[in-house]
Design an enzyme around this catalytic site. Structure first.
Site, PDB file in Angstrom:
ATOM      1  N   LYS A  32      76.547  15.312  34.849  1.00 28.70           N
ATOM      2  CA  LYS A  32      75.226  15.717  34.355  1.00 28.70           C
ATOM      3  C   LYS A  32      74.167  15.402  35.411  1.00 28.70           C
ATOM      4  O   LYS A  32      74.414  14.604  36.321  1.00 28.70           O
ATOM      5  CB  LYS A  32      74.932  15.052  33.009  1.00 28.70           C
ATOM      6  CG  LYS A  32      75.083  13.549  32.994  1.00 28.70           C
ATOM      7  CD  LYS A  32      75.158  13.013  31.564  1.00 28.70           C
ATOM      8  CE  LYS A  32      75.055  11.498  31.583  1.00 28.70           C
ATOM      9  NZ  LYS A  32      75.306  10.901  30.270  1.00 28.70           N
ATOM     10  N   TYR A 250      46.747   3.236  50.780  1.00 29.92           N
ATOM     11  CA  TYR A 250      45.759   3.441  49.713  1.00 29.92           C
ATOM     12  C   TYR A 250      45.241   2.116  49.166  1.00 29.92           C
ATOM     13  O   TYR A 250      46.019   1.184  48.940  1.00 29.92           O
ATOM     14  CB  TYR A 250      46.386   4.240  48.567  1.00 29.92           C
ATOM     15  CG  TYR A 250      46.491   5.714  48.866  1.00 29.92           C
ATOM     16  CD1 TYR A 250      45.345   6.491  49.058  1.00 29.92           C
ATOM     17  CD2 TYR A 250      47.732   6.330  48.962  1.00 29.92           C
ATOM     18  CE1 TYR A 250      45.456   7.846  49.342  1.00 29.92           C
ATOM     19  CE2 TYR A 250      47.840   7.677  49.225  1.00 29.92           C
ATOM     20  CZ  TYR A 250      46.697   8.438  49.411  1.00 29.92           C
ATOM     21  OH  TYR A 250      46.802   9.765  49.687  1.00 29.92           O
TER      22      TYR A 250
HETATM   23  C1  LIG Z   1      76.288   9.885  30.563  1.00 30.72           C
HETATM   24  C2  LIG Z   1      77.461   9.865  29.649  1.00 30.72           C
HETATM   25  C3  LIG Z   1      78.689   9.382  30.098  1.00 30.72           C
HETATM   26  C4  LIG Z   1      78.864   8.715  31.448  1.00 30.72           C
HETATM   27  O1  LIG Z   1      78.307   7.436  31.381  1.00 30.72           O
HETATM   28  P1  LIG Z   1      78.305   6.435  32.651  1.00 30.72           P
HETATM   29  O2  LIG Z   1      77.699   5.210  32.112  1.00 30.72           O
HETATM   30  O3  LIG Z   1      77.447   7.095  33.679  1.00 30.72           O
HETATM   31  O4  LIG Z   1      79.695   6.292  33.090  1.00 30.72           O
HETATM   32  C5  LIG Z   1      79.771   9.479  29.250  1.00 30.72           C
HETATM   33  N1  LIG Z   1      79.647  10.011  28.010  1.00 30.72           N
HETATM   34  C6  LIG Z   1      78.455  10.480  27.538  1.00 30.72           C
HETATM   35  C7  LIG Z   1      78.373  11.030  26.162  1.00 30.72           C
HETATM   36  C8  LIG Z   1      77.325  10.398  28.339  1.00 30.72           C
HETATM   37  O5  LIG Z   1      76.153  10.842  27.875  1.00 30.72           O
END
Ligand SMILES: *Cc1c(COP(=O)(O)O)cnc(C)c1O
Length: 355
Positions: A32, A250
């Site tokens: 993602k 700044y």
């Molecule tokens: C983001 C996510 C993961 C991965 O989690 P990590 O902590 O990055 O390993 C797995 N399952 C779901 C449903 C997620 O939203």
């Protein structure tokens, strides 16, 4: 070229193998947010070549982008079936994670309309209270609801997997087992990155690590077993010697206490270098840690290189990497490694090292 984000695909693949071996069962790749900001297509291609055949994205658009690179691998969209998504999901053979009762009904109807069972995962909420069907909703489901659904996995997501002492871990596992028992023969999917390190009790038919693939420590209570993946370097674009009493940046929020050599680097908060890091973080110059002084600007930071007399315009400095781990920047910025990585901007020249 004055800033380069190097992404080590070989390290990602080796991290995936370590996680898979540790899990002892099939292990997916969570991609993602464009592979946690590091490049979804490149990472998907490398993981698929290494034998990974299950992938997760959040958005449907991300899944559609990856599909041509993943042949027949499973791609699951964690956001499930959004309004108007059915055609696209079906056309690209993408499996939604069904997270509400309404989505189960809609997906089953979509299958009925097409005269075939459509692939999906069922997301059960065991404590996150965010997405997923409640155990009561799961109990209300009947075979009829799945007549036109090919259920690939029953899944849930752990709330506090990075804290082995959290009582919720075991509670979620127990609730999940109870929900999954309703679907005999359907494989399960439980652990994220940290969950893999909670022990064999948290193994399932498919682990779903994200962060650890990208080098973020899944075991914050001990040394990081993962290989670092991202390295951000920038060239010194300007150098000046300022006498004691001179303000830099700044608001002149930082004022030199003594004569100081200031180097300016082309990295700023618009690139994901959090503004709060001004006065807190360091940049590694020739192996020496040089403090970031003054405000972080949108496109620039200023660092104190007084202790590196040889520093010259054009020299490369490490902003993130072996000397400046993602975790340290995260702690200094009051966030986690996930946010540091996913914030990294699009303006860096990106270099992918071979898998
Ligand atoms: C983001 C996510 C993961 C991965 O989690 P990590 O902590 O990055 O390993 C797995 N399952 C779901 C449903 C997620 O939203």
């Amino acid at each position: 070229m004055s800033s380069v984000l190097e992404i080590d695909l070989g390290a990602i693949v080796s991290n995936w193998r370590l996680l898979r071996d540790r899990h002892g069962h099939p292990t997916a790749g969570v991609l993602k947010a464009d592979g946690y900001g590091l490049g979804g297509v490149e990472i998907a291609t490398a993981l698929y070549a290494a034998g990974c055949c299950h992938f997760f994205t959040a958005h449907l658009s991300e899944a559609v982008t990856l599909r041509p690179h993943l042949s027949d691998a499973m791609i699951c969209v964690l956001h499930g079936v959004g309004p108007g998504d059915v055609e696209t999901l079906v056309a690209h053979d993408i499996a939604p994670a069904l997270s509400t009762f309404g989505e189960v009904i809609a997906w089953n109807e979509a299958g009925a309309t097409r005269g075939r069972a459509l692939p999906a995962l069922l997301h059960v909420d065991t404590g996150m209270n965010r997405t997923g069907l409640s155990p009561a909703e799961v109990a209300a489901l009947t075979d009829e609801h799945f007549r036109h659904i090919r259920l690939l996995y029953v899944m849930t997501h752990l709330v506090s997997a990075d804290d082995p002492a959290a009582a919720l871990n075991l509670a979620q596992k127990v609730r999940f087992a109870a929900a999954a028992a309703k679907f005999p023969g359907v494989p399960t999917s439980l652990a994220n990155s940290s969950g893999i390190f909670l022990g064999a009790d948290f193994a399932s038919d498919l682990a779903r690590p994200g962060a650890a693939l990208y080098g973020v420590n899944p075991t914050p209570w001990t040394a990081n077993p993962m290989r670092p993946v991202a390295r951000l370097r920038a060239r010194i674009m300007a150098l000046r010697d300022v006498p004691a009493g001179t303000g830099v940046g700044y608001d002149h929020q930082w004022v030199a206490a003594q004569s100081t050599r200031i180097a300016t680097l082309p990295v700023g908060y618009a690139d994901g270098y959090h503004r709060v890091l001004g006065g807190r973080a360091d940049v590694s110059v020739d192996g020496r840690l040089c403090p970031v002084v003054g405000r972080v600007s949108m496109d620039l930071i200023t660092i104190d290189v007084t202790d590196v007399p040889a520093a010259a315009i054009g020299d490369w400095c490490e902003v993130i990497g072996p000397d400046i781990p993602v975790e340290r920047l995260a702690a200094l910025a009051g966030t986690n490694g996930y946010e540091i990585l996913t914030s990294l901007g699009r303006r860096f020249h990106r270099v992918y090292r071979g898998a």
